[in-house]
Motif scaffolding. Structure first.
Motif, mmCIF file in Angstrom:
data_model
loop_
_atom_site.group_PDB
_atom_site.id
_atom_site.type_symbol
_atom_site.label_atom_id
_atom_site.label_comp_id
_atom_site.label_asym_id
_atom_site.label_seq_id
_atom_site.Cartn_x
_atom_site.Cartn_y
_atom_site.Cartn_z
ATOM 1 N N SER A 190 0.827 -1.207 0.000
ATOM 2 C CA SER A 190 0.000 0.000 0.000
ATOM 3 C C SER A 190 0.860 1.256 0.000
ATOM 4 C CB SER A 190 -0.919 -0.013 1.220
ATOM 5 O OG SER A 190 -1.593 1.213 1.366
ATOM 6 N N LEU A 191 1.905 1.260 0.818
ATOM 7 C CA LEU A 191 2.774 2.440 0.898
ATOM 8 C C LEU A 191 3.568 2.649 -0.385
ATOM 9 C CD1 LEU A 191 4.037 2.069 4.577
ATOM 10 C CD2 LEU A 191 2.306 3.629 3.710
ATOM 11 N N GLU A 192 3.738 1.596 -1.158
ATOM 12 C CA GLU A 192 4.461 1.711 -2.429
ATOM 13 C C GLU A 192 3.512 1.927 -3.606
ATOM 14 O OE1 GLU A 192 6.518 -1.978 -2.570
ATOM 15 O OE2 GLU A 192 8.087 -1.365 -1.133
ATOM 16 N N SER A 193 2.196 1.923 -3.352
ATOM 17 C CA SER A 193 1.210 2.031 -4.422
ATOM 18 C C SER A 193 1.204 3.423 -5.053
ATOM 19 C CB SER A 193 -0.182 1.711 -3.860
ATOM 20 O OG SER A 193 -1.193 1.990 -4.804
ATOM 21 N N ASP A 194 0.878 3.454 -6.338
ATOM 22 C CA ASP A 194 0.753 4.738 -7.041
ATOM 23 C C ASP A 194 -0.576 5.429 -6.736
ATOM 24 O OD1 ASP A 194 3.221 4.419 -8.279
ATOM 25 O OD2 ASP A 194 2.374 3.412 -10.035
ATOM 26 N N ALA A 195 -1.501 4.714 -6.116
ATOM 27 C CA ALA A 195 -2.821 5.293 -5.844
ATOM 28 C C ALA A 195 -2.783 6.145 -4.583
ATOM 29 C CB ALA A 195 -3.852 4.176 -5.709
ATOM 30 N N SER A 196 -1.817 7.047 -4.505
ATOM 31 C CA SER A 196 -1.634 7.859 -3.301
ATOM 32 C C SER A 196 -2.741 8.882 -3.102
ATOM 33 C CB SER A 196 -0.271 8.562 -3.345
ATOM 34 O OG SER A 196 -0.164 9.348 -4.511
ATOM 35 N N VAL B 284 -7.391 4.402 4.102
ATOM 36 C CA VAL B 284 -8.389 3.646 3.339
ATOM 37 C C VAL B 284 -7.706 2.621 2.439
ATOM 38 C CG1 VAL B 284 -10.170 3.830 1.557
ATOM 39 C CG2 VAL B 284 -10.080 5.509 3.402
ATOM 40 N N ARG B 285 -6.623 3.044 1.805
ATOM 41 C CA ARG B 285 -5.948 2.203 0.799
ATOM 42 C C ARG B 285 -5.436 0.882 1.384
ATOM 43 N NH1 ARG B 285 -2.355 5.719 -0.414
ATOM 44 N NH2 ARG B 285 -0.604 4.772 0.718
ATOM 45 N N THR B 286 -4.824 0.953 2.577
ATOM 46 C CA THR B 286 -4.213 -0.255 3.138
ATOM 47 C C THR B 286 -5.238 -1.329 3.496
ATOM 48 O OG1 THR B 286 -2.319 1.002 3.949
ATOM 49 C CG2 THR B 286 -2.728 -1.133 4.963
ATOM 50 N N PRO B 287 -6.273 -1.032 4.300
ATOM 51 C CA PRO B 287 -7.248 -2.096 4.585
ATOM 52 C C PRO B 287 -7.983 -2.575 3.344
ATOM 53 C CG PRO B 287 -8.010 0.018 5.456
ATOM 54 C CD PRO B 287 -6.596 0.215 5.033
ATOM 55 N N LEU B 288 -8.224 -1.671 2.399
ATOM 56 C CA LEU B 288 -8.907 -2.062 1.173
ATOM 57 C C LEU B 288 -8.042 -3.031 0.362
ATOM 58 C CD1 LEU B 288 -11.594 -1.265 -0.345
ATOM 59 C CD2 LEU B 288 -10.139 0.167 -1.786
ATOM 60 N N LEU B 289 -6.742 -2.749 0.266
ATOM 61 C CA LEU B 289 -5.833 -3.634 -0.466
ATOM 62 C C LEU B 289 -5.771 -5.005 0.205
ATOM 63 C CD1 LEU B 289 -2.393 -2.709 -1.968
ATOM 64 C CD2 LEU B 289 -2.594 -4.744 -0.554
ATOM 65 N N LYS C 56 -6.856 -10.729 -6.330
ATOM 66 C CA LYS C 56 -5.691 -9.853 -6.417
ATOM 67 C C LYS C 56 -5.692 -9.054 -7.712
ATOM 68 C CE LYS C 56 -2.589 -12.595 -3.510
ATOM 69 N NZ LYS C 56 -1.301 -13.332 -3.439
ATOM 70 N N ALA C 57 -6.004 -9.693 -8.830
ATOM 71 C CA ALA C 57 -5.952 -9.009 -10.122
ATOM 72 C C ALA C 57 -6.958 -7.868 -10.183
ATOM 73 C CB ALA C 57 -6.202 -10.008 -11.247
ATOM 74 N N ALA C 58 -8.180 -8.116 -9.713
ATOM 75 C CA ALA C 58 -9.215 -7.076 -9.747
ATOM 76 C C ALA C 58 -8.859 -5.933 -8.800
ATOM 77 C CB ALA C 58 -10.566 -7.672 -9.372
ATOM 78 N N THR C 59 -8.270 -6.248 -7.672
ATOM 79 C CA THR C 59 -7.883 -5.200 -6.721
ATOM 80 C C THR C 59 -6.774 -4.331 -7.320
ATOM 81 O OG1 THR C 59 -8.481 -6.639 -4.863
ATOM 82 C CG2 THR C 59 -7.074 -4.744 -4.377
ATOM 83 N N ARG C 60 -5.805 -4.972 -7.974
ATOM 84 C CA ARG C 60 -4.745 -4.189 -8.623
ATOM 85 C C ARG C 60 -5.347 -3.285 -9.708
ATOM 86 N NH1 ARG C 60 -1.684 -9.221 -8.405
ATOM 87 N NH2 ARG C 60 0.066 -8.992 -6.919
ATOM 88 N N ARG C 61 -6.324 -3.790 -10.448
ATOM 89 C CA ARG C 61 -6.973 -2.994 -11.491
ATOM 90 C C ARG C 61 -7.677 -1.783 -10.883
ATOM 91 N NH1 ARG C 61 -9.172 -3.888 -16.727
ATOM 92 N NH2 ARG C 61 -10.946 -2.504 -17.151
ATOM 93 N N PHE C 62 -8.382 -2.022 -9.760
ATOM 94 C CA PHE C 62 -9.092 -0.929 -9.104
ATOM 95 C C PHE C 62 -8.122 0.175 -8.672
ATOM 96 C CE2 PHE C 62 -10.468 1.073 -5.121
ATOM 97 C CZ PHE C 62 -11.663 1.645 -5.527
ATOM 98 N N LEU C 63 -7.034 -0.191 -8.012
ATOM 99 C CA LEU C 63 -6.073 0.797 -7.539
ATOM 100 C C LEU C 63 -5.381 1.506 -8.700
ATOM 101 C CD1 LEU C 63 -4.507 -1.172 -4.542
ATOM 102 C CD2 LEU C 63 -6.099 0.755 -4.431
ATOM 103 N N ASP C 64 -5.105 0.773 -9.763
ATOM 104 C CA ASP C 64 -4.477 1.404 -10.924
ATOM 105 C C ASP C 64 -5.426 2.398 -11.578
ATOM 106 O OD1 ASP C 64 -2.188 1.528 -12.815
ATOM 107 O OD2 ASP C 64 -3.678 0.756 -14.250
#
Length: 594
Positions: free
Chosen positions: A203-209, A215-220, A228-236
């Motif tokens: 989460s801390l390395e994610s581009d979805a800052s 919110v980002r960490t518990p959601l991830l 995993k694939a759908a979650t990565r798509r959502f954050l991207d």
């Protein structure tokens, strides 16, 4: 009942503690769950022993508590949970009995023992002077994140934040009024969910800052448990909405964030954003995209509001809970007592005169601890230099490997003051003890045994703090607070402060009670006769012409109260009006006489 014996103090160190087994020592011992009073000996000598407290003996000890000793339900529940799980360790913090046999400290732990139905191992301190009450529990607060940091776990604060939110989600307590899980539960859940640490790192390395970390960490974490694939798509999509169609759920959430974040009145609160993101992530999982995603808190609007949404397919945290192991835990604790007693008579607690040289040596073992707070060190050092230091039975604690677990601020203060103090020192504690010190409930203001039955103690203590900050605080010290000894001395030296508390309480709609109490004291002290005129008119507002400065003051103070302005602003406004009032003293006295 098994008790550990007291060892001789290490070379070069002074001890006035005596072994609990010493014949003739006047003390109360817990034996078989009952309190047995042994007469004789010197009642002024502090005595320490390691005891197994049972629910039965806890009930008897509570009969000795101070009349004003309050219960803290949250603390009791947290302690009881730790005791039931067998996670309450001997940490050196004692139950404290005064020379008169009054229980000065330990009410919450004893109540928890009764609630859990489980015995616990503790230090028992007896023959402690009654007047140390106001000095008990002056420690700075730790956080669970601080405990994680000492274990070398990275991103401790983000990990704690995620743990709190995920546990609240599992408990169905995401809405208003939700408390924080106990440390023991967070620790248990963390051990049972090792993938959470990786989720925090990702989460801390994610581009979805643009999506807040809270919110980002518990959601991830939750999303990766499902897809995993759908979650990565959502954050991207949140991070790079231009790569996706306008109806992509992550892109729609990004639009909502961009629209609302510029205005504080429309910016989404973390819990609302978390709910919206769960809805959008569900849409990403299913492929059924919506035009918009929104959520209204049911606790705010019972008619149109919704329950907090659930993430489809997420099964929750692994939480092993705790088995009913009361008998097994009690047996283990009794074995621990017997081992301590059998280890060649070693009892790792002694009262020492800690010199600056010893403090410096002890601090070399201060590794992996929280940051030292300079203001707290300054406060303790002032007490030491002023002769206000009191040996209150709360020890400096070392782990079995020699690491300093508790006491770094007191030791630093000894160095700063350049003077020795007498303090209990306990060694050989388990490393796990570090995480338990700040589970202990923080006490409210204590003004000494003489004022134990006195009402409005928080108000008077706060007024005394104001006086200290404005009149007694040493120059060059920022963010400083008076020590309990300094507060008690102020109350003793300024008795009118006590009497004026009734004025502060009556006028609560015009400002904080502590501000009004201290302001009234300043005004009376400045001019007793005219001050009484001013305060009476400020209290009633009666028979004053329109536009009178006191009527205007009453209006401004009510507005400031509603807007929750600071103590300093309220005090400044009130004292400024007093200065203006004094400009026409003869006219005011004449009006009063008529």
């Amino acid at each position: 009942m098994a008790r550990a014996k007291a060892a001789a103090a290490p070379a070069g160190r002074k001890t006035s503690g005596k072994a609990p087994a010493t014949p003739g020592l006047s003390q109360g011992l817990l034996q078989g769950g009952r309190i047995v009073q042994i007469q004789g000996g010197d009642p002024d000598v502090p005595a320490f022993s390691i005891e197994l407290v049972t629910p039965e003996s806890a009930t008897e000890l509570l009969q000795r508590k101070r009349p004003s000793a309050a219960e803290n339900p949250a603390a009791i529940n947290a302690y009881a949970e730790a005791m039931r799980e067998g996670r309450w360790v001997l940490n050196g913090m004692p139950l404290i009995l005064s020379r008169a046999g009054v229980l000065l400290d330990g009410v919450q732990r004893l109540r928890a023992c009764i609630k859990a139905g489980v015995p616990f191992l503790t230090v028992l301190a007896q023959n402690i002077p009654d007047d140390v009450l106001h000095t008990i529990d002056q420690q700075r607060r730790r956080s669970f994140a601080g405990v994680l940091e000492t274990r070398g776990i990275p991103h401790a604060h983000a990990l704690q934040s995620a743990l709190v939110k995920l546990i609240r989600y599992d408990d169905g307590k995401m809405l208003r009024g939700a408390g924080t899980a106990s440390w023991s539960r967070m620790d248990r859940v963390l051990r049972a969910n090792p993938d959470l640490e990786l989720a925090v790192k990702m989460s801390l390395e994610s581009d979805a800052s643009v999506l807040s970390e809270a919110v980002r960490t518990p959601l991830l974490f939750m999303g990766f448990r499902v897809d995993k694939a759908a979650t990565r798509r959502f954050l991207d999509a949140v991070a790079n909405p231009e790569k996706y169609t306008p109806m992509e759920p992550g892109a729609r959430v990004r639009d909502l964030i961009d629209i609302t974040r510029g205005d504080p009145t429309t910016r989404l609160k973390p819990v609302t954003l978390f709910a919206v993101c769960i809805k959008a992530l569900n849409a990403t999982f299913s492929g059924e995209h919506l035009r918009s995603y929104a959520w209204l808190d049911k606790s705010v609007n019972p008619t149109k509001g919704e329950d907090f949404p659930a993430l489809d397919g997420y099964g929750g945290l692994n939480d092993p809970g705790h088995a009913d192991e009361t008998e097994e835990t009690a047996h283990q604790l009794r074995e621990a007592v017997e081992r301590l007693a059998a280890e060649e008579g070693v009892y790792p607690l002694a009262i020492e005169t800690v010199t600056p040289e010893m403090a410096e040596d002890y601090l070399t073992h201060n590794t992996r601890n929280r940051k030292i707070v300079a203001a707290h060190v300054d406060a303790i050092a002032r007490d030491i230099r002023a002769g206000n230091w009191m040996m209150n039975a709360q020890p400096i604690c070392f782990a079995r490997d020699g690491r300093l677990l508790n006491g770094q601020h007191r030791l630093s203060a000894v160095l700063q003051a350049g003077e020795a103090i007498e303090v209990p020192v306990m060694r050989g504690l388990p490393e796990e003890a570090y995480a338990t010190y700040d589970i202990h409930a923080k006490k409210g203001p204590q003004l000494g045994a003489a004022l134990d039955n006195f009402g409005d103690k928080p108000l008077v203590a706060a007024a005394a703090v104001l006086l200290w900050k404005r009149e007694l605080k040493p120059s060059g010290i920022r963010n400083a607070k008076p020590t309990p000894s300094e507060v008690m001395k102020i109350v003793e030296q300024h008795p009118r402060l006590l009497e004026l508390r009734t004025f502060g309480r009556k006028m609560i709609e015009f400002g904080r009670g502590s501000v009004l109490t201290y302001a009234a004291y300043c005004i009376e002290r400045d001019d007793p006769e005219l001050g009484r005129v001013f305060l009476e008119r400020f209290e009633t507002g009666a028979d004053l012409p329109r536009g009178h400065l006191i009527l205007e003051l009453r209006k401004r103070m009510q507005i400031m109260r509603r807007e929750r302005t600071s103590q300093d602003e309220q005090l400044k406004e009130l004292l400024a009006a007093w200065e203006r009032f004094k400009e026409k003293p003869d006219l005011e006295r004449l009006a009063r006489a008529s």
